[in-house]
Design a protein around this motif. Structure first.
Motif, mmCIF file in Angstrom:
data_model
loop_
_atom_site.group_PDB
_atom_site.id
_atom_site.type_symbol
_atom_site.label_atom_id
_atom_site.label_comp_id
_atom_site.label_asym_id
_atom_site.label_seq_id
_atom_site.Cartn_x
_atom_site.Cartn_y
_atom_site.Cartn_z
ATOM 1 N N ILE A 63 0.856 -1.202 0.000
ATOM 2 C CA ILE A 63 0.000 0.000 0.000
ATOM 3 C C ILE A 63 0.889 1.247 0.000
ATOM 4 O O ILE A 63 2.037 1.201 0.444
ATOM 5 C CB ILE A 63 -0.944 0.067 1.234
ATOM 6 N N ALA A 64 0.309 2.342 -0.472
ATOM 7 C CA ALA A 64 1.044 3.618 -0.447
ATOM 8 C C ALA A 64 1.030 4.181 0.969
ATOM 9 O O ALA A 64 0.189 3.789 1.805
ATOM 10 C CB ALA A 64 0.372 4.601 -1.396
ATOM 11 N N GLY A 65 1.932 5.111 1.217
ATOM 12 C CA GLY A 65 2.025 5.714 2.553
ATOM 13 C C GLY A 65 0.707 6.318 3.008
ATOM 14 O O GLY A 65 0.313 6.173 4.166
ATOM 15 N N ASN A 66 -0.004 6.961 2.082
ATOM 16 C CA ASN A 66 -1.246 7.628 2.500
ATOM 17 C C ASN A 66 -2.396 6.644 2.739
ATOM 18 O O ASN A 66 -3.492 7.065 3.115
ATOM 19 C CB ASN A 66 -1.650 8.726 1.501
ATOM 20 N N ALA A 67 -2.142 5.341 2.516
ATOM 21 C CA ALA A 67 -3.181 4.331 2.777
ATOM 22 C C ALA A 67 -2.918 3.583 4.082
ATOM 23 O O ALA A 67 -3.682 2.681 4.451
ATOM 24 C CB ALA A 67 -3.257 3.361 1.614
ATOM 25 N N VAL A 68 -1.856 3.938 4.774
ATOM 26 C CA VAL A 68 -1.580 3.268 6.059
ATOM 27 C C VAL A 68 -2.693 3.643 7.051
ATOM 28 O O VAL A 68 -3.010 4.825 7.205
ATOM 29 C CB VAL A 68 -0.199 3.711 6.611
ATOM 30 N N PRO A 69 -3.320 2.654 7.698
ATOM 31 C CA PRO A 69 -4.410 2.956 8.629
ATOM 32 C C PRO A 69 -3.935 3.889 9.742
ATOM 33 O O PRO A 69 -2.916 3.637 10.377
ATOM 34 C CB PRO A 69 -4.786 1.583 9.207
ATOM 35 N N ALA A 70 -4.675 4.967 9.924
ATOM 36 C CA ALA A 70 -4.230 5.992 10.883
ATOM 37 C C ALA A 70 -5.424 6.816 11.338
ATOM 38 O O ALA A 70 -6.488 6.795 10.712
ATOM 39 C CB ALA A 70 -3.199 6.897 10.218
ATOM 40 N N TYR A 71 -5.210 7.551 12.414
ATOM 41 C CA TYR A 71 -6.238 8.464 12.932
ATOM 42 C C TYR A 71 -5.925 9.865 12.408
ATOM 43 O O TYR A 71 -4.817 10.360 12.568
ATOM 44 C CB TYR A 71 -6.204 8.444 14.458
ATOM 45 N N VAL A 72 -6.917 10.480 11.773
ATOM 46 C CA VAL A 72 -6.721 11.822 11.209
ATOM 47 C C VAL A 72 -7.130 12.861 12.245
ATOM 48 O O VAL A 72 -8.265 12.860 12.728
ATOM 49 C CB VAL A 72 -7.556 12.016 9.924
ATOM 50 N N LEU A 73 -6.194 13.749 12.574
ATOM 51 C CA LEU A 73 -6.476 14.790 13.569
ATOM 52 C C LEU A 73 -6.911 16.080 12.869
ATOM 53 O O LEU A 73 -6.116 17.012 12.701
ATOM 54 C CB LEU A 73 -5.224 15.018 14.422
ATOM 55 N N ASP A 74 -8.165 16.112 12.461
ATOM 56 C CA ASP A 74 -8.708 17.354 11.875
ATOM 57 C C ASP A 74 -8.462 18.505 12.841
ATOM 58 O O ASP A 74 -8.610 18.322 14.050
ATOM 59 C CB ASP A 74 -10.230 17.242 11.687
ATOM 60 N N VAL A 75 -8.134 19.662 12.312
ATOM 61 C CA VAL A 75 -7.925 20.800 13.220
ATOM 62 C C VAL A 75 -8.633 22.066 12.766
ATOM 63 O O VAL A 75 -8.732 22.351 11.582
ATOM 64 C CB VAL A 75 -6.434 21.209 13.406
ATOM 65 N N THR A 76 -9.064 22.819 13.766
ATOM 66 C CA THR A 76 -9.522 24.188 13.607
ATOM 67 C C THR A 76 -8.524 25.027 14.395
ATOM 68 O O THR A 76 -8.177 24.632 15.527
ATOM 69 C CB THR A 76 -10.940 24.337 14.225
ATOM 70 N N PRO A 77 -8.033 26.123 13.825
ATOM 71 C CA PRO A 77 -7.066 26.938 14.585
ATOM 72 C C PRO A 77 -7.603 27.261 15.988
ATOM 73 O O PRO A 77 -8.791 27.566 16.150
ATOM 74 C CB PRO A 77 -6.929 28.191 13.711
ATOM 75 N N GLY A 78 -6.702 27.174 16.957
ATOM 76 C CA GLY A 78 -7.120 27.298 18.361
ATOM 77 C C GLY A 78 -7.064 25.950 19.062
ATOM 78 O O GLY A 78 -6.913 25.862 20.273
ATOM 79 N N ASP A 79 -7.174 24.854 18.257
ATOM 80 C CA ASP A 79 -7.005 23.501 18.818
ATOM 81 C C ASP A 79 -5.528 23.292 19.163
ATOM 82 O O ASP A 79 -4.644 23.905 18.548
ATOM 83 C CB ASP A 79 -7.366 22.422 17.783
ATOM 84 N N VAL A 80 -5.293 22.407 20.095
ATOM 85 C CA VAL A 80 -3.923 22.039 20.444
ATOM 86 C C VAL A 80 -3.798 20.521 20.309
ATOM 87 O O VAL A 80 -4.638 19.779 20.817
ATOM 88 C CB VAL A 80 -3.602 22.494 21.888
ATOM 89 N N LEU A 81 -2.770 20.084 19.585
ATOM 90 C CA LEU A 81 -2.505 18.650 19.448
ATOM 91 C C LEU A 81 -1.258 18.317 20.248
ATOM 92 O O LEU A 81 -0.296 19.086 20.245
ATOM 93 C CB LEU A 81 -2.263 18.279 17.981
ATOM 94 N N VAL A 82 -1.296 17.191 20.912
ATOM 95 C CA VAL A 82 -0.136 16.748 21.692
ATOM 96 C C VAL A 82 0.186 15.328 21.252
ATOM 97 O O VAL A 82 -0.726 14.506 21.147
ATOM 98 C CB VAL A 82 -0.453 16.736 23.206
ATOM 99 N N PHE A 83 1.443 15.065 20.950
ATOM 100 C CA PHE A 83 1.778 13.661 20.667
ATOM 101 C C PHE A 83 3.160 13.299 21.196
ATOM 102 O O PHE A 83 4.051 14.144 21.304
ATOM 103 C CB PHE A 83 1.607 13.290 19.189
ATOM 104 N N ASN A 84 3.290 12.039 21.543
ATOM 105 C CA ASN A 84 4.551 11.471 22.005
ATOM 106 C C ASN A 84 5.523 11.450 20.819
ATOM 107 O O ASN A 84 5.110 11.128 19.698
ATOM 108 C CB ASN A 84 4.265 10.041 22.505
ATOM 109 N N HIS A 85 6.780 11.811 21.054
ATOM 110 C CA HIS A 85 7.743 11.800 19.943
ATOM 111 C C HIS A 85 7.861 10.427 19.283
ATOM 112 O O HIS A 85 8.258 10.330 18.127
ATOM 113 C CB HIS A 85 9.138 12.199 20.449
ATOM 114 N N ASN A 86 7.570 9.379 20.015
ATOM 115 C CA ASN A 86 7.694 8.029 19.442
ATOM 116 C C ASN A 86 6.522 7.670 18.523
ATOM 117 O O ASN A 86 6.578 6.652 17.835
ATOM 118 C CB ASN A 86 7.744 6.977 20.556
#
Ligand SMILES: O=C(O)CCC(=O)C(=O)O
Length: 268
Positions: free
Chosen positions: A155-178
């Protein structure tokens, strides 16, 4: 603001957390300062990523003192967390899958502020839930399989199963570096900046911290923080600066070397 125990558990379990509209009341100021931080002679032309490091240090140091940002660090890393620098970006196009680090002992996280409305069709960040768990077989095996999704799963990279973090400015996303993350279908001018933090290192592991700091030499910086960030620090902010300030003495010489080897500072 205090993260709930459910939010903390979500972050520990899945490796990311979205805090909708957490910084909405500061958005106009943030966008204004973001724009002003990019100098006129470094305007983004859309052909590749434009990146400034350190970023909030230039005009937004006080973000580190914001009780909401403090609360994220304190809840996920401990009250004596280290501020680990920041980058401000105009991203251009896709960002392929990667981890920002591979930290087995100390937790490192990134707080991301996207300043444009984004969804899966316009470059929103995608994450693979649970991929931060390097001690689990899943997280460990992904290290090899994610090198080439085509070879691993056809599969292509963009087909890897993943969670999409839609954003509206003002939102804050936090993720572990790993945590594996990427972005697809984005424009050539996505505005985003980050704040990186980690747990305070024990004395016995300070060489590991110094090695991490050495990586910042590619940005041609002599100290990990700007003079403004250090000189305007309150005692409370200083808690988050002091360990790195005491351990970045090798950075200037390494940066001098990089200036000889590279034609421009790194773009990420
Ligand atoms: O938004 C993007 O294109 C990617 C962000 C990213 O990879 C990062 O901040 O580490």
């Amino acid at each position: 603001m205090k993260l709930s125990k459910e939010q903390i558990d979500f972050f520990e379990t899945f490796g990311f957390l979205k805090l909708p509209q957490l910084m909405a009341d500061r958005l106009d100021w943030i966008i204004d300062e973001f724009t002003k931080t990019f100098p006129d002679d470094n305007k983004h032309d859309g052909t590749k990523r434009t990146c400034i490091v350190p970023f909030i240090d230039q005009r937004m140091s006080q973000l580190l003192d914001d009780p909401r940002i403090e609360a994220i660090g304190a809840a996920l890393l401990g009250e004596d967390f280290n501020y680990m620098g920041s980058d401000g970006n105009y991203y251009s196009g896709d960002t392929s899958w990667h981890r920002d680090g591979y930290h087995k002992k100390y937790k490192h996280l990134k707080i991301a502020f996207y300043l444009d409305e984004l969804d899966g069709n316009s470059g929103a960040l995608r994450v693979i839930p649970g991929s931060h768990r390097l001690h689990d077989q899943f997280g460990e095996q992904l290290s090899i399989k994610m090198r080439d999704p085509k070879a691993s799963w056809n599969i292509a990279g963009n087909a890897v199963p993943a969670y999409v973090l839609d954003v509206t400015p003002g939102d804050v996303l936090v993720f572990n570096h790993n945590t594996f993350h990427s972005s697809w279908n984005g424009s050539t001018s996505r505005r985003m900046f980050t704040i990186n933090m980690c747990q305070r290192y024990e004395e016995a592991d300070l060489q590991e911290l110094r090695d991490y700091i050495a990586g910042a030499a590619r940005f041609w910086i002599d100290r990990n923080y700007s003079e403004t960030m250090m000189n305007t620090a309150s005692p409370q902010r200083m808690i988050h600066l002091e360990q790195v300030m005491a351990n970045d003495g090798h950075l200037a010489a390494l940066s001098a070397q990089k200036r000889l080897e590279m034609t421009e500072p790194a773009r990420g």
